[in-house]
Design an enzyme around this catalytic site. Sequence first.
Site, mmCIF file in Angstrom:
data_model
loop_
_atom_site.group_PDB
_atom_site.id
_atom_site.type_symbol
_atom_site.label_atom_id
_atom_site.label_comp_id
_atom_site.label_asym_id
_atom_site.label_seq_id
_atom_site.Cartn_x
_atom_site.Cartn_y
_atom_site.Cartn_z
ATOM 1 N N PHE A 61 0.811 -1.227 0.000
ATOM 2 C CA PHE A 61 0.000 0.000 0.000
ATOM 3 C C PHE A 61 0.843 1.275 0.000
ATOM 4 C CE2 PHE A 61 -4.287 -1.915 1.694
ATOM 5 C CZ PHE A 61 -4.454 -2.555 0.479
ATOM 6 N N ARG A 62 2.163 1.113 -0.121
ATOM 7 C CA ARG A 62 3.067 2.202 -0.518
ATOM 8 C C ARG A 62 3.300 3.334 0.455
ATOM 9 N NH1 ARG A 62 5.362 -1.031 -3.978
ATOM 10 N NH2 ARG A 62 4.361 -1.258 -6.003
ATOM 11 N N ASN A 92 8.678 -3.030 1.761
ATOM 12 C CA ASN A 92 9.563 -2.337 0.809
ATOM 13 C C ASN A 92 9.077 -0.912 0.551
ATOM 14 O OD1 ASN A 92 7.311 -3.343 -0.585
ATOM 15 N ND2 ASN A 92 8.412 -3.509 -2.515
ATOM 16 N N ASP A 307 -0.300 -9.862 -4.027
ATOM 17 C CA ASP A 307 0.892 -9.063 -4.339
ATOM 18 C C ASP A 307 0.459 -7.758 -5.016
ATOM 19 O OD1 ASP A 307 3.487 -8.219 -4.503
ATOM 20 O OD2 ASP A 307 4.096 -9.665 -6.040
HETATM 21 O O1 DOR Z 1 6.196 -7.225 -9.004
HETATM 22 C C1 DOR Z 1 6.537 -6.920 -7.882
HETATM 23 N N1 DOR Z 1 6.232 -5.730 -7.347
HETATM 24 N N2 DOR Z 1 7.266 -7.786 -7.174
HETATM 25 C C2 DOR Z 1 7.839 -7.450 -6.022
HETATM 26 O O2 DOR Z 1 8.557 -8.248 -5.487
HETATM 27 C C3 DOR Z 1 7.645 -6.101 -5.451
HETATM 28 C C4 DOR Z 1 6.434 -5.459 -5.972
HETATM 29 C C5 DOR Z 1 6.380 -3.978 -5.741
HETATM 30 O O3 DOR Z 1 6.586 -3.542 -4.595
HETATM 31 O O4 DOR Z 1 6.144 -3.232 -6.678
HETATM 32 ZN ZN ZN Z 2 5.154 -8.231 -3.214
#
Ligand code: DOR
Ligand code: ZN
Length: 439
Positions: A61-62, A92, A307
Amino acid sequence: VKILLKNGEVASSQGTNKVDVLIEDGKIVKVSDEIEQDGVEVIDCSEKLILPGAIDVHVHFREPGESYKEDWESGSSAAAAGGVTTVFDMPNNKPPIVTLEALEKKREIIKGRSYVNYGLYMGFNGKNLDEVNKAKGIAGVKMYCAHSTGGMGVGEKDIEKLIAGVAEDKHVVVHAEDEACIDKLRKEYLVEFEGREKEIPVSLHSKIRSKECGVKMVEHICELAKKYQQPVHICHVSSEEELDVISRYREFGVTCEVCPHHLSFSVDDYEYYGAFIKMNPPVRDKMDVFGLWKSLKMGMVDVIATDHAPHAIVEKELPGLEPPSGVPGVEMMLPIMLHGVNNDALEIGEVVWLCSENPARLWGLNSKGKVEEGFDADVVVVDMEIERKFDREDVVSKCKWSPYAGGTYQGWPIVTIVGGEVVFRDGKIVGTARGEEVF
Ligand code: DOR
Ligand code: ZN
C-alpha cells in the site's frame, strides 16, 4: 451496530448452508435458521452467498514514501470493494521497514486510516536480525532473495542467516528468485541491446527472471527450512515446478501462495499489455498458467494472495525494461476466483479455504476466516449471478489502471462488512476507516 443477514447461504470450506447471520458489536453472535430480531439493520441476502472476508497476506500500500502510487485510504478502499477484509502489508517502503523505529512510524501513519484490518511485515536486510526478532505484533518478516521493486534483495549468505536465526514466533515469508541466476541471464539477453536499452522488448523480462531461477531459489529455501526446522512461506509461486518442490517439503512447514495475475496472464499477453503485466516473478507460459489452476484444484496451494503492487501509469509507460515491476490486484482477487467458480474451475468451498480460512489458520488469526458464532464480523456478501465488465473507471486503487480492466467477470462482492460495520455497498465505500491491526 446490529446487522442481520437474512436468507443468504453461508459458504465455508465444507460447502454452503442456508442460515441467517446476526452481527453485534463487531462479532458474529448467532448463525442459525430463521433468526428474527428487532432493532437491527436487515440486509436481504436472498440468492446471495455470505463468505468470510478474504484475507490477503501480500499487499503493497506504498506508505510511507510513495503515496502517489497508493495510500492507505485508497488501498484499503480497493480491498473493501473486493471483499478483502484483512491485508498484510509488505515492508519495501521508502524508507524500508527494517528497524523498529521505521515500523512504529509506519504504524502511526496508518492508524485510523484503513477501511480494512491489517498486519505489517518487517523486512530483513541481512543486518537487522536482532531487531527483526525483537519486533512485536507483526505479520512476519519478509526476505527478498533477489532485488525487486525497492531493492531489498539480500546476499547469498544472509539468506541462511535469517532462516537459521529467526525467532520462533516470527512468520518467515520469502521472495524466492535467485539473483545470480537472474544476473547471468540478464547479461546474456541484454548484450545485444547495449546502447539501445530503450529498445529492449519487455517480454525479455520473463526470460531474464526465468522459471529456472525461481525453482532454484525455492529448492534452496526448502533445504534451509529442512536444515533448520524453520517453517517458511514462499510468496507468489508462478509455476508447477516450484509447487512440486514445495510439496516435498510440506513436513518442514513450507507453505506457499499463488497470485491472481499468474493465474490470468502469460508471456503471450505482453504484446497487448506491455509493461502493464511486468511483475516479479514474471508471467510464465500458457501451460504454466494452466498448471497453476490444476495445482489449485489438487490442493497444492495454501493461499491465494494478490501481491497488489500499484505503480503510476507514467512509470509503466517508460521504455524497455525501465517500468517498475508490479500490478494492482487486491480489488479483483475475489471476482477472479468467483468467476472461476462460475466456470467450474473451483468449488466455492475451495475459494473460501484459499482466500479466508487457510490464511487465517496459517497466521494464527483464530477469530477470523469463518462465518461462525464467536468469530469477528468480517464478512462479504457476494452475488454469483452478476456478470460485469471491469472498466478502467471502476478501478478503486489510486493507480487508476488494472491489468484486469476490459475483462468480464461473473460473481461480485456487493456488501463488505469489517468489524461489524458495512464499509462497502452497491459499488461505493460507505463506512468509516475502522480497520484494526490484527497482530
Ligand atoms: O512485481 C513486484 N512488485 N514484485 C515485487 O517483489 C515487489 C512489488 C512492488 O513492490 O512493486
Ligand atoms: Zn510483493
